[in-house]
Design a protein around this motif. Structure first.
Motif, PDB file in Angstrom:
ATOM      1  N   GLU A 363      33.865  29.540  15.320  1.00  0.00           N
ATOM      2  CA  GLU A 363      35.329  29.517  15.253  1.00  0.00           C
ATOM      3  C   GLU A 363      35.911  28.741  16.429  1.00  0.00           C
ATOM      4  O   GLU A 363      36.853  27.951  16.264  1.00  0.00           O
ATOM      5  CB  GLU A 363      35.876  30.944  15.255  1.00  0.00           C
ATOM      6  CG  GLU A 363      35.645  31.696  13.957  1.00  0.00           C
ATOM      7  CD  GLU A 363      36.222  33.096  14.007  1.00  0.00           C
ATOM      8  OE1 GLU A 363      37.434  33.219  14.312  1.00  0.00           O
ATOM      9  OE2 GLU A 363      35.479  34.059  13.791  1.00  0.00           O
ATOM     10  N   TYR A 364      35.355  28.966  17.625  1.00  0.00           N
ATOM     11  CA  TYR A 364      35.849  28.275  18.808  1.00  0.00           C
ATOM     12  C   TYR A 364      35.556  26.778  18.716  1.00  0.00           C
ATOM     13  O   TYR A 364      36.393  25.946  19.081  1.00  0.00           O
ATOM     14  CB  TYR A 364      35.210  28.865  20.068  1.00  0.00           C
ATOM     15  CG  TYR A 364      35.719  28.262  21.357  1.00  0.00           C
ATOM     16  CD1 TYR A 364      37.067  28.356  21.694  1.00  0.00           C
ATOM     17  CD2 TYR A 364      34.865  27.600  22.229  1.00  0.00           C
ATOM     18  CE1 TYR A 364      37.552  27.808  22.873  1.00  0.00           C
ATOM     19  CE2 TYR A 364      35.329  27.048  23.415  1.00  0.00           C
ATOM     20  CZ  TYR A 364      36.674  27.154  23.724  1.00  0.00           C
ATOM     21  OH  TYR A 364      37.144  26.593  24.890  1.00  0.00           O
ATOM     22  N   MET A 365      34.370  26.425  18.211  1.00  0.00           N
ATOM     23  CA  MET A 365      34.012  25.016  18.050  1.00  0.00           C
ATOM     24  C   MET A 365      34.983  24.323  17.092  1.00  0.00           C
ATOM     25  O   MET A 365      35.446  23.198  17.357  1.00  0.00           O
ATOM     26  CB  MET A 365      32.584  24.892  17.528  1.00  0.00           C
ATOM     27  CG  MET A 365      32.124  23.455  17.312  1.00  0.00           C
ATOM     28  SD  MET A 365      30.621  23.354  16.304  1.00  0.00           S
ATOM     29  CE  MET A 365      31.269  23.872  14.698  1.00  0.00           C
ATOM     30  N   ILE A 366      35.295  24.973  15.990  1.00  0.00           N
ATOM     31  CA  ILE A 366      36.228  24.408  15.014  1.00  0.00           C
ATOM     32  C   ILE A 366      37.601  24.206  15.642  1.00  0.00           C
ATOM     33  O   ILE A 366      38.264  23.185  15.413  1.00  0.00           O
ATOM     34  CB  ILE A 366      36.328  25.326  13.783  1.00  0.00           C
ATOM     35  CG1 ILE A 366      35.011  25.306  12.998  1.00  0.00           C
ATOM     36  CG2 ILE A 366      37.484  24.918  12.870  1.00  0.00           C
ATOM     37  CD1 ILE A 366      34.932  26.361  11.918  1.00  0.00           C
ATOM     38  N   GLU A 367      38.033  25.165  16.438  1.00  0.00           N
ATOM     39  CA  GLU A 367      39.330  25.057  17.109  1.00  0.00           C
ATOM     40  C   GLU A 367      39.342  23.885  18.084  1.00  0.00           C
ATOM     41  O   GLU A 367      40.337  23.153  18.178  1.00  0.00           O
ATOM     42  CB  GLU A 367      39.634  26.371  17.845  1.00  0.00           C
ATOM     43  CG  GLU A 367      41.057  26.471  18.360  1.00  0.00           C
ATOM     44  CD  GLU A 367      42.090  26.512  17.251  1.00  0.00           C
ATOM     45  OE1 GLU A 367      43.244  26.132  17.515  1.00  0.00           O
ATOM     46  OE2 GLU A 367      41.739  26.922  16.125  1.00  0.00           O
ATOM     47  N   LEU A 368      38.234  23.695  18.792  1.00  0.00           N
ATOM     48  CA  LEU A 368      38.141  22.576  19.726  1.00  0.00           C
ATOM     49  C   LEU A 368      38.258  21.239  18.986  1.00  0.00           C
ATOM     50  O   LEU A 368      38.990  20.338  19.422  1.00  0.00           O
ATOM     51  CB  LEU A 368      36.818  22.632  20.494  1.00  0.00           C
ATOM     52  CG  LEU A 368      36.673  23.735  21.531  1.00  0.00           C
ATOM     53  CD1 LEU A 368      35.243  23.765  22.077  1.00  0.00           C
ATOM     54  CD2 LEU A 368      37.655  23.526  22.690  1.00  0.00           C
ATOM     55  N   VAL A 369      37.544  21.117  17.891  1.00  0.00           N
ATOM     56  CA  VAL A 369      37.571  19.865  17.126  1.00  0.00           C
ATOM     57  C   VAL A 369      38.952  19.648  16.510  1.00  0.00           C
ATOM     58  O   VAL A 369      39.467  18.528  16.483  1.00  0.00           O
ATOM     59  CB  VAL A 369      36.483  19.874  16.029  1.00  0.00           C
ATOM     60  CG1 VAL A 369      36.627  18.664  15.108  1.00  0.00           C
ATOM     61  CG2 VAL A 369      35.099  19.898  16.659  1.00  0.00           C
ATOM     62  N   LYS A 370      39.555  20.722  16.047  1.00  0.00           N
ATOM     63  CA  LYS A 370      40.874  20.630  15.414  1.00  0.00           C
ATOM     64  C   LYS A 370      41.917  20.084  16.382  1.00  0.00           C
ATOM     65  O   LYS A 370      42.821  19.328  15.973  1.00  0.00           O
ATOM     66  CB  LYS A 370      41.288  22.021  14.921  1.00  0.00           C
ATOM     67  CG  LYS A 370      42.643  22.061  14.233  1.00  0.00           C
ATOM     68  CD  LYS A 370      42.955  23.474  13.776  1.00  0.00           C
ATOM     69  CE  LYS A 370      44.336  23.546  13.124  1.00  0.00           C
ATOM     70  NZ  LYS A 370      44.651  24.938  12.693  1.00  0.00           N
ATOM     71  N   ASN A 371      41.800  20.421  17.654  1.00  0.00           N
ATOM     72  CA  ASN A 371      42.802  20.031  18.647  1.00  0.00           C
ATOM     73  C   ASN A 371      42.337  18.906  19.564  1.00  0.00           C
ATOM     74  O   ASN A 371      42.987  18.623  20.566  1.00  0.00           O
ATOM     75  CB  ASN A 371      43.185  21.253  19.494  1.00  0.00           C
ATOM     76  CG  ASN A 371      43.827  22.356  18.666  1.00  0.00           C
ATOM     77  OD1 ASN A 371      44.769  22.105  17.921  1.00  0.00           O
ATOM     78  ND2 ASN A 371      43.315  23.564  18.775  1.00  0.00           N
ATOM     79  N   GLU A 372      41.234  18.254  19.229  1.00  0.00           N
ATOM     80  CA  GLU A 372      40.692  17.215  20.098  1.00  0.00           C
ATOM     81  C   GLU A 372      41.534  15.941  20.057  1.00  0.00           C
ATOM     82  O   GLU A 372      42.346  15.728  19.142  1.00  0.00           O
ATOM     83  CB  GLU A 372      39.258  16.879  19.685  1.00  0.00           C
ATOM     84  CG  GLU A 372      39.158  16.140  18.361  1.00  0.00           C
ATOM     85  CD  GLU A 372      37.714  15.875  17.944  1.00  0.00           C
ATOM     86  OE1 GLU A 372      36.806  16.136  18.741  1.00  0.00           O
ATOM     87  OE2 GLU A 372      37.517  15.407  16.803  1.00  0.00           O
ATOM     88  N   SER A 373      41.308  15.086  21.019  1.00  0.00           N
ATOM     89  CA  SER A 373      41.960  13.785  21.056  1.00  0.00           C
ATOM     90  C   SER A 373      41.445  12.931  19.912  1.00  0.00           C
ATOM     91  O   SER A 373      40.236  12.823  19.699  1.00  0.00           O
ATOM     92  CB  SER A 373      41.681  13.086  22.395  1.00  0.00           C
ATOM     93  OG  SER A 373      42.044  11.720  22.326  1.00  0.00           O
ATOM     94  N   LYS A 374      42.353  12.318  19.160  1.00  0.00           N
ATOM     95  CA  LYS A 374      41.956  11.460  18.048  1.00  0.00           C
ATOM     96  C   LYS A 374      41.430  10.117  18.548  1.00  0.00           C
ATOM     97  O   LYS A 374      40.775   9.387  17.818  1.00  0.00           O
ATOM     98  CB  LYS A 374      43.142  11.230  17.100  1.00  0.00           C
ATOM     99  CG  LYS A 374      43.748  12.521  16.544  1.00  0.00           C
ATOM    100  CD  LYS A 374      42.708  13.339  15.794  1.00  0.00           C
ATOM    101  CE  LYS A 374      43.295  14.576  15.167  1.00  0.00           C
ATOM    102  NZ  LYS A 374      43.639  15.619  16.145  1.00  0.00           N
ATOM    103  N   ILE A 375      41.715   9.801  19.794  1.00  0.00           N
ATOM    104  CA  ILE A 375      41.234   8.551  20.386  1.00  0.00           C
ATOM    105  C   ILE A 375      39.856   8.735  21.001  1.00  0.00           C
ATOM    106  O   ILE A 375      38.990   7.865  20.903  1.00  0.00           O
ATOM    107  CB  ILE A 375      42.223   8.049  21.463  1.00  0.00           C
ATOM    108  CG1 ILE A 375      43.593   7.769  20.824  1.00  0.00           C
ATOM    109  CG2 ILE A 375      41.682   6.792  22.147  1.00  0.00           C
ATOM    110  CD1 ILE A 375      44.659   7.395  21.831  1.00  0.00           C
TER     111      ILE A 375
END
Length: 423
Positions: A363-375
């Motif tokens: 769940e935490y990994m998914i949250e990190l990817v969801k809010n990561e920099s698109k660049i």
């Protein structure tokens, strides 16, 4: 408190050689079980199937206790399809015939490949050697058959990864040679796609790639809907009772009236029918035992406490089955209790630490990817560092890679390209 069961059921310790080939019956969702049985019915003139009740037990409110997890997990949100729509696996099985699969051997390999295609439509690479060993053939022979899946529907099915599913889909298009070659070049060099931006056909090729499906089984992935649980857990004045959703099970009807049961053809079809009935009973017995063990391991959960991490291997050992068989048994199946309708998979999170399940990590990994920099998307190494810091544990990078792949999350380099395509 005491544990009370509604009936006594025993589980066979091993699949017979016949039933081992009918694992789709174990793997099928309860609401798609009739469709799964249809090929067996078509091959046997003496049996018919009567659908179970279309009104499942309404004792519990149909709420998802893990709704937030379900929303973020590609694998866990692939629930039952509408009743008038065929499942992915049924669509694939119907295409295993000549001329693509002209021999019994090629068809057998194709069916094994289908069993190892995940719900997103990708083939699990590790299964190549497993299939070859099981059928006593070379890995190269299995791979040769897998390549023919490029011509099946849905397009791109059975590919190993993003690139290959795009290449499979490209083969179906009628393009002039120059454009075809440009699209192929962009797919193969997806990591450095920007370097081709000045090529004359770049934007035309990119427009074609944007039309490709990813994951390949995306048309079979629908929004969440009311699901039909296989198992019900009741709290009856302090006594927990485990029940199966028997009313929803289809009934196999064998009719041999007026036939000579000693005739070789008739006797074989009767045996096949009884094996099919045994397969359904084995499915019931396996899920019933799983329900009992969930109650045993997770007793406190049903009275308001948190889920304790369980190991799938422990359950498999106790049942005398292979972990992969148990994994199929729980995939896409649900348990209904006073706390809601819960995917069985949620009870089998392997503990990384005594009080930390891999569900929390995911769940935490998914949250990190969801809010990561698109660049600058997060690499697996960076995800590892953030997760270790968050939970104060030690892990290895390949575990993060495994979790990422389970949720169909592309690598950081692939995500960067996908972000570029999107924006």
């Amino acid at each position: 408190m005491k544990l009370r069961v509604s009936s006594t059921q025993t589980t066979k310790q091993k699949f017979s050689s016949t039933l081992r080939g009918w694992l789709p019956i174990l793997q099928a969702n309860l609401d798609s079980l009739v469709e799964t049985l249809e090929p067996f019915v078509q091959e046997n003139p003496f049996i018919s199937v009567k659908s179970g009740s279309e009104t499942p037990d309404k004792h519990f409110e149909k709420k998802s206790f893990f709704s937030e997890v379900a929303k973020t997990s590609v694998s866990d949100t692939i629930e039952a399809l509408t009743l008038d729509k065929k499942s992915l696996y049924q669509v694939l099985n119907e295409q295993v015939n000549p001329p693509l699969f002209p021999t019994e051997k090629s068809q057998q390999v194709a069916y094994e490949i289908i069993e190892n295609i995940n719900s997103e439509g990708y083939f699990e690479i590790a299964a190549l050697s497993e299939i070859a060993k099981k059928l006593g053939i070379k890995v190269e022979e299995v791979e040769k058959i897998r390549q023919r899946f490029a011509y099946l529907e849905p397009l791109g099915i059975g590919a190993l990864d993003l690139k290959e599913t795009f290449l499979f889909q490209l083969q179906d298009l009628s393009l002039d040679n120059e454009l075809y070659n440009m699209v192929e070049m962009l797919i193969i060099n997806f990591e450095t796609i920007e370097s081709f931006s000045k090529e004359p056909l770049f934007h035309d090729a990119l427009a074609i790639i944007k039309r490709f499906h990813n994951p390949p089984a995306i048309d079979f992935m629908e929004d969440e809907k009311e699901v039909i649980p296989d198992i019900f857990i009741y709290d009856l004045e302090g006594a927990i009772e485990v029940r199966l959703n028997d009313a929803y099970y289809p009934e196999v009807i064998l009719d041999t009236e007026g036939l000579d049961e000693n005739h070789s053809f008739v006797s074989q079809k009767i045996k096949d029918a009884k094996d099919l009935i045994d397969a359904l009973e084995m499915r019931k017995a396996t899920l019933y035992k799983i329900g009992l063990m969930i109650v045993e391991y997770q007793y406190d959960f049903f009275f308001g406490k948190a889920i304790k991490p369980m190991k799938l291997k422990d359950l498999a050992d106790d049942l005398g089955r292979n972990p992969s068989t148990i994994s199929r048994a729980i995939a896409g199946k649900y348990l209904s209790c006073s706390r809601g309708v819960i995917p069985l998979k949620q009870f089998f999170a392997t503990a990384l630490e005594e009080d930390i399940s891999n569900s929390a990590i995911k769940e935490y990994m998914i949250e990190l990817v969801k809010n990561e920099s698109k660049i600058k998307p997060l690499s697996d190494i960076k995800l590892l560092e953030l997760i270790e810091g968050k939970f104060n544990i030690k892990m290895v990078r390949r575990t993060i890679t495994k979790y990422r792949q389970q949720f169909n999350i592309a690598s950081s380099s692939e995500r960067k390209k996908l972000y570029t395509l999107k924006f």
